[in-house]
Write a protein that holds these residues in place. Sequence first.
Motif, PDB file in Angstrom:
ATOM      1  N   GLU A  49      31.095   3.686  36.679  1.00 28.71           N
ATOM      2  CA  GLU A  49      32.244   3.381  35.832  1.00 28.71           C
ATOM      3  C   GLU A  49      32.489   4.499  34.820  1.00 28.71           C
ATOM      4  N   ALA A  50      31.426   4.971  34.187  1.00 30.36           N
ATOM      5  CA  ALA A  50      31.566   6.037  33.192  1.00 30.36           C
ATOM      6  C   ALA A  50      31.990   7.350  33.841  1.00 30.36           C
ATOM      7  N   MET A  51      31.414   7.668  34.993  1.00 26.61           N
ATOM      8  CA  MET A  51      31.697   8.949  35.641  1.00 26.61           C
ATOM      9  C   MET A  51      33.118   9.030  36.172  1.00 26.61           C
ATOM     10  N   VAL A  52      33.593   7.981  36.811  1.00 22.80           N
ATOM     11  CA  VAL A  52      34.949   8.035  37.380  1.00 22.80           C
ATOM     12  C   VAL A  52      36.010   7.637  36.351  1.00 22.80           C
ATOM     13  N   GLY A  53      35.588   7.027  35.249  1.00 20.10           N
ATOM     14  CA  GLY A  53      36.532   6.592  34.224  1.00 20.10           C
ATOM     15  C   GLY A  53      37.011   7.701  33.308  1.00 20.10           C
ATOM     16  N   ASP A  54      36.300   8.804  33.277  1.00 20.24           N
ATOM     17  CA  ASP A  54      36.681   9.941  32.437  1.00 20.24           C
ATOM     18  C   ASP A  54      37.757  10.745  33.163  1.00 20.24           C
ATOM     19  N   PRO A  55      38.961  10.853  32.587  1.00 24.37           N
ATOM     20  CA  PRO A  55      40.045  11.550  33.300  1.00 24.37           C
ATOM     21  C   PRO A  55      39.770  13.045  33.533  1.00 24.37           C
ATOM     22  N   ASP A  56      38.860  13.639  32.778  1.00 20.19           N
ATOM     23  CA  ASP A  56      38.532  15.056  32.964  1.00 20.19           C
ATOM     24  C   ASP A  56      37.348  15.269  33.901  1.00 20.19           C
ATOM     25  N   SER A  57      36.827  14.188  34.447  1.00 19.56           N
ATOM     26  CA  SER A  57      35.640  14.250  35.288  1.00 19.56           C
ATOM     27  C   SER A  57      35.988  14.671  36.709  1.00 19.56           C
ATOM     28  N   PRO A  58      35.112  15.436  37.355  1.00 17.63           N
ATOM     29  CA  PRO A  58      35.321  15.760  38.770  1.00 17.63           C
ATOM     30  C   PRO A  58      34.907  14.617  39.703  1.00 17.63           C
ATOM     31  N   TRP A  59      34.238  13.609  39.171  1.00 19.76           N
ATOM     32  CA  TRP A  59      33.757  12.483  39.978  1.00 19.76           C
ATOM     33  C   TRP A  59      34.906  11.541  40.307  1.00 19.76           C
ATOM     34  N   PHE A  60      34.850  10.947  41.503  1.00 16.20           N
ATOM     35  CA  PHE A  60      35.885   9.989  41.874  1.00 16.20           C
ATOM     36  C   PHE A  60      35.313   8.960  42.832  1.00 16.20           C
ATOM     37  N   THR A  61      36.129   8.011  43.200  1.00 12.83           N
ATOM     38  CA  THR A  61      35.769   7.002  44.188  1.00 12.83           C
ATOM     39  C   THR A  61      37.013   6.723  45.018  1.00 12.83           C
ATOM     40  N   THR A  62      36.856   5.940  46.063  1.00 10.03           N
ATOM     41  CA  THR A  62      37.983   5.530  46.896  1.00 10.03           C
ATOM     42  C   THR A  62      37.823   4.034  47.159  1.00 10.03           C
ATOM     43  N   PRO A  63      38.863   3.378  47.635  1.00 10.58           N
ATOM     44  CA  PRO A  63      38.734   1.951  47.940  1.00 10.58           C
ATOM     45  C   PRO A  63      37.574   1.643  48.892  1.00 10.58           C
ATOM     46  N   HIS A  64      37.284   2.550  49.814  1.00 10.70           N
ATOM     47  CA  HIS A  64      36.168   2.346  50.743  1.00 10.70           C
ATOM     48  C   HIS A  64      34.843   2.162  49.991  1.00 10.70           C
ATOM     49  N   TRP A  65      34.711   2.801  48.848  1.00  8.60           N
ATOM     50  CA  TRP A  65      33.469   2.776  48.077  1.00  8.60           C
ATOM     51  C   TRP A  65      33.462   1.686  47.007  1.00  8.60           C
ATOM     52  N   GLY A  70      32.571  -1.561  45.343  1.00  9.35           N
ATOM     53  CA  GLY A  70      31.418  -2.416  45.568  1.00  9.35           C
ATOM     54  C   GLY A  70      30.145  -1.661  45.903  1.00  9.35           C
ATOM     55  N   TYR A  71      30.232  -0.351  46.090  1.00  9.21           N
ATOM     56  CA  TYR A  71      29.046   0.475  46.342  1.00  9.21           C
ATOM     57  C   TYR A  71      28.721   1.262  45.087  1.00  9.21           C
ATOM     58  N   ASP A  72      27.445   1.329  44.778  1.00  6.26           N
ATOM     59  CA  ASP A  72      27.011   2.101  43.622  1.00  6.26           C
ATOM     60  C   ASP A  72      26.833   3.558  44.038  1.00  6.26           C
ATOM     61  N   ALA A  73      27.967   4.243  44.127  1.00  4.66           N
ATOM     62  CA  ALA A  73      27.972   5.646  44.520  1.00  4.66           C
ATOM     63  C   ALA A  73      29.239   6.297  43.980  1.00  4.66           C
ATOM     64  N   VAL A  74      29.129   7.589  43.715  1.00  3.24           N
ATOM     65  CA  VAL A  74      30.280   8.376  43.283  1.00  3.24           C
ATOM     66  C   VAL A  74      30.483   9.525  44.260  1.00  3.24           C
ATOM     67  N   LEU A  75      31.701  10.027  44.287  1.00 10.46           N
ATOM     68  CA  LEU A  75      32.077  11.119  45.174  1.00 10.46           C
ATOM     69  C   LEU A  75      32.413  12.351  44.347  1.00 10.46           C
ATOM     70  N   LEU A  76      32.180  13.499  44.957  1.00 10.32           N
ATOM     71  CA  LEU A  76      32.480  14.783  44.325  1.00 10.32           C
ATOM     72  C   LEU A  76      32.912  15.731  45.430  1.00 10.32           C
ATOM     73  N   LEU A  77      33.969  16.491  45.189  1.00  9.25           N
ATOM     74  CA  LEU A  77      34.366  17.504  46.159  1.00  9.25           C
ATOM     75  C   LEU A  77      33.473  18.721  45.975  1.00  9.25           C
ATOM     76  N   GLU A  78      33.024  19.255  47.095  1.00  9.20           N
ATOM     77  CA  GLU A  78      32.171  20.445  47.053  1.00  9.20           C
ATOM     78  C   GLU A  78      32.827  21.550  46.234  1.00  9.20           C
ATOM     79  N   ARG A  79      34.126  21.677  46.356  1.00  4.31           N
ATOM     80  CA  ARG A  79      34.856  22.728  45.633  1.00  4.31           C
ATOM     81  C   ARG A  79      34.823  22.524  44.121  1.00  4.31           C
ATOM     82  N   ASP A  80      34.463  21.305  43.671  1.00  3.29           N
ATOM     83  CA  ASP A  80      34.387  21.023  42.233  1.00  3.29           C
ATOM     84  C   ASP A  80      32.972  21.128  41.664  1.00  3.29           C
TER      85      ASP A  80
END
Length: 141
Positions: free
Chosen positions: A74-90, A92-102
């Motif tokens: 919640e904290a990682m994807v909730g920050d608008p300046d963060s490179p972390w994100f999630t998708t609807p597929h994720w 309910g899963y305790d995981a975050v996504l990051l683009l390699e380019r970021d």
Amino acid sequence: MSRPRPATLADIEEAALALPEVVREPETGGRPAFSVRGKAFAFARGPRKDAYDPRTGEPYDDVLVFRCTAEDKEAMVGDPDSPWFTTPHWNGYDAVLLLERDLGRLTAEELREVVTDAWLQRAPRRLAKEWLARAGDHPSR
């Protein structure tokens, strides 16, 4: 005072393999997945329709996944300046996504902390407790 070094893919591997009982698949080359006793905690994911570039509509081909706690997610994807994100597929899963380019938006130390936290989420309790006792309390705890 020197600036912190930006994170790289090599930092993920170095941090993961420094932890107990970590297995890398494949052993060399390729887009890696890191697991502890059969449980993945950090891995590179292939393109999927749920993670795409909003400008082009093309699926991202460089998504990295890290396990985390629900609170951290919640904290990682909730920050608008963060490179972390999630998708609807994720959801309910305790995981975050990051683009390699970021990766370079993080420092090597920040990434090492995320990898360690991911391992702590998936490692058996006893193994994690023993490691924490040897290593000293992890900074994020």
